[in-house]
Write a protein that holds these residues in place. Structure first.
Motif, PDB file in Angstrom:
ATOM      1  N   ALA A 147      -2.797  -4.795   1.023  1.00 38.40           N
ATOM      2  CA  ALA A 147      -2.775  -3.724   0.011  1.00 38.40           C
ATOM      3  C   ALA A 147      -1.632  -2.774   0.341  1.00 38.40           C
ATOM      4  N   CYS A 148      -1.247  -1.999  -0.636  1.00 44.30           N
ATOM      5  CA  CYS A 148      -0.257  -0.953  -0.393  1.00 44.30           C
ATOM      6  C   CYS A 148      -0.927   0.205   0.340  1.00 44.30           C
ATOM      7  N   SER A 149      -0.121   0.917   1.105  1.00 43.40           N
ATOM      8  CA  SER A 149      -0.663   2.121   1.757  1.00 43.40           C
ATOM      9  C   SER A 149       0.424   3.179   1.872  1.00 43.40           C
ATOM     10  N   VAL A 150      -0.031   4.434   1.809  1.00 43.36           N
ATOM     11  CA  VAL A 150       0.871   5.574   1.971  1.00 43.36           C
ATOM     12  C   VAL A 150       0.201   6.521   2.955  1.00 43.36           C
ATOM     13  N   SER A 151       0.900   6.833   4.039  1.00 41.90           N
ATOM     14  CA  SER A 151       0.265   7.665   5.074  1.00 41.90           C
ATOM     15  C   SER A 151       1.331   8.476   5.791  1.00 41.90           C
ATOM     16  N   ARG A 289       3.161  14.370  -2.182  1.00 44.18           N
ATOM     17  CA  ARG A 289       4.023  13.172  -2.193  1.00 44.18           C
ATOM     18  C   ARG A 289       3.200  11.928  -1.858  1.00 44.18           C
ATOM     19  N   ILE A 290       2.245  12.087  -0.926  1.00 44.86           N
ATOM     20  CA  ILE A 290       1.370  10.956  -0.590  1.00 44.86           C
ATOM     21  C   ILE A 290       0.620  10.504  -1.844  1.00 44.86           C
ATOM     22  N   GLY A 291       0.023  11.477  -2.550  1.00 47.33           N
ATOM     23  CA  GLY A 291      -0.751  11.127  -3.755  1.00 47.33           C
ATOM     24  C   GLY A 291       0.121  10.535  -4.846  1.00 47.33           C
ATOM     25  N   VAL A 315       5.159   5.036   5.352  1.00 54.98           N
ATOM     26  CA  VAL A 315       4.695   6.011   6.354  1.00 54.98           C
ATOM     27  C   VAL A 315       5.681   7.172   6.393  1.00 54.98           C
ATOM     28  N   TYR A 316       5.194   8.367   6.049  1.00 56.47           N
ATOM     29  CA  TYR A 316       6.049   9.558   6.098  1.00 56.47           C
ATOM     30  C   TYR A 316       5.927  10.207   7.480  1.00 56.47           C
TER      31      TYR A 316
END
Ligand code: RIB
Length: 333
Positions: A147-151, A289-291, A315-316
């Protein structure tokens, strides 16, 4: 309705869904009958028939936490730009509540789910993915390519916080963790330990207190334990700003001066951090930005280019924002 307008059912459907395919005269005649009958389109039924909901579900750990409010605001911005809407639900960091909501999302055939999982594995998510509902992890890295992820790199965030306290001369620090089943707690702790190790200092200089929740009340309760420590440390790194604000309030009530007697660092940099009675030093996360990015990834995965979509793991990096709560004119040993 079709009979009263003197047209076929297909023409009525075209007037509602593809008006450009119908002559002005026919469209006017059908719309006049619709208005006279007071017909309201069942959008959800239409979407289900079309297999394409316009609702994205966002499941957060704590809807009362301004961090997740900002994350939802970012998701809403991306959804609105795509003609979609976001339905925000609260798991209260409880795996059972998370499972109930995910089952409901599947029944409702939402377009997709943005979720901050209640545990490290995201175990509840297998079921919803098996039902073909795309999920994007928001505020949690997804190690596999499922799955995609943003963290945000929370280990780096913990390092930033404690490096700063060590640079201010502190040598005995408390890490006030959130619930241990959340990866955010574990990763920030790991970063704190790394900062001590890279300074050549023993891990036993970091005392861990585990709060029951990631909120202000739990911060106030934890402060009582902090104040009761023998040979009390001179600084506390809190796993989020709500905990830090609770600690700040309790220390003030106990007559303990911040930062002179106890330096405080929080995490998230919510708006209340800079507005606190003693402005809070905090590790900033780009919540909006994550959302926004997570929603954009989900929209891409469910849009026209779905067939060629490739999952991404974004990943930020966090940023330390130094304020009065941790700045001492000189360090301490
Ligand atoms: O929900 C607890 C914490 O996890 C929030 O404060 C934010 O830091 C998120 O990453």
């Amino acid at each position: 309705m079709a009979e009263q307008a003197g047209v076929s059912l297909g023409t009525v459907s075209n007037v509602l869904n593809r008006p450009d395919t119908v002559s002005d005269n026919t469209r006017l005649r059908v719309l006049t009958v619709i208005e006279r009958l007071g017909y309201v389109r069942q959008e959800s039924a239409r979407q289900l028939r079309a297999g394409r909901s316009r609702i994205i579900a966002l499941l957060v750990l704590d809807m009362a936490n301004p961090f997740f409010v900002e994350m939802a605001r970012g998701a809403q911005q991306a959804a609105r730009a795509a003609g979609l809407a976001v339905m925000v639900c609260n798991s209260a960091a409880d795996p059972a509540e998370e499972a109930d909501y995910l089952a409901m999302f599947a029944e409702q055939q939402v377009r997709g789910v943005l979720v901050t999982p209640t545990d490290g594995a995201g175990g509840n998510l297998q079921a919803i993915r098996r039902r073909g509902i795309p999920c994007v992890f928001a505020d949690r890295a997804q190690p596999s390519a499922e799955a995609c992820s943003v963290s945000v790199d929370d280990v780096a965030g913990g390092q930033l916080a404690v490096r700063h306290l060590l640079a201010e001369g502190h040598r005995r620090v408390v890490y006030l963790s959130g619930p241990a089943h959340l990866a955010q707690s574990r990763d920030r702790h790991a970063g704190a330990l790394t900062a001590f190790a890279e300074a050549g200092l023993s891990h036993d200089r970091l005392t861990v207190i585990a709060a029951a929740r990631f909120d202000v009340t739990a911060g106030r309760d934890a402060a009582a334990l902090l104040l009761g420590l023998a040979d009390r440390p001179t600084a506390v790194f809190c796993a989020n700003d709500l905990l830090a604000l609770g600690v700040l309030q309790a220390l003030y009530a106990a007559g303990v001066r911040v930062p002179e007697e106890m330096a405080i660092v929080g995490y998230d940099d919510i708006d209340f951090a800079s507005a606190a009675a003693v402005p809070l030093t905090s590790v900033r996360q780009p919540a909006q930005r994550i959302g926004r990015t997570a929603a954009e990834l989900l929209i891409a995965e469910t849009g026209e280019a779905a067939a060629t979509h490739e999952h991404q793991r974004i990943v930020y990096q966090p940023e330390l924002v130094v304020r009065a709560s941790s700045l001492t004119t000189h360090g301490r040993r």
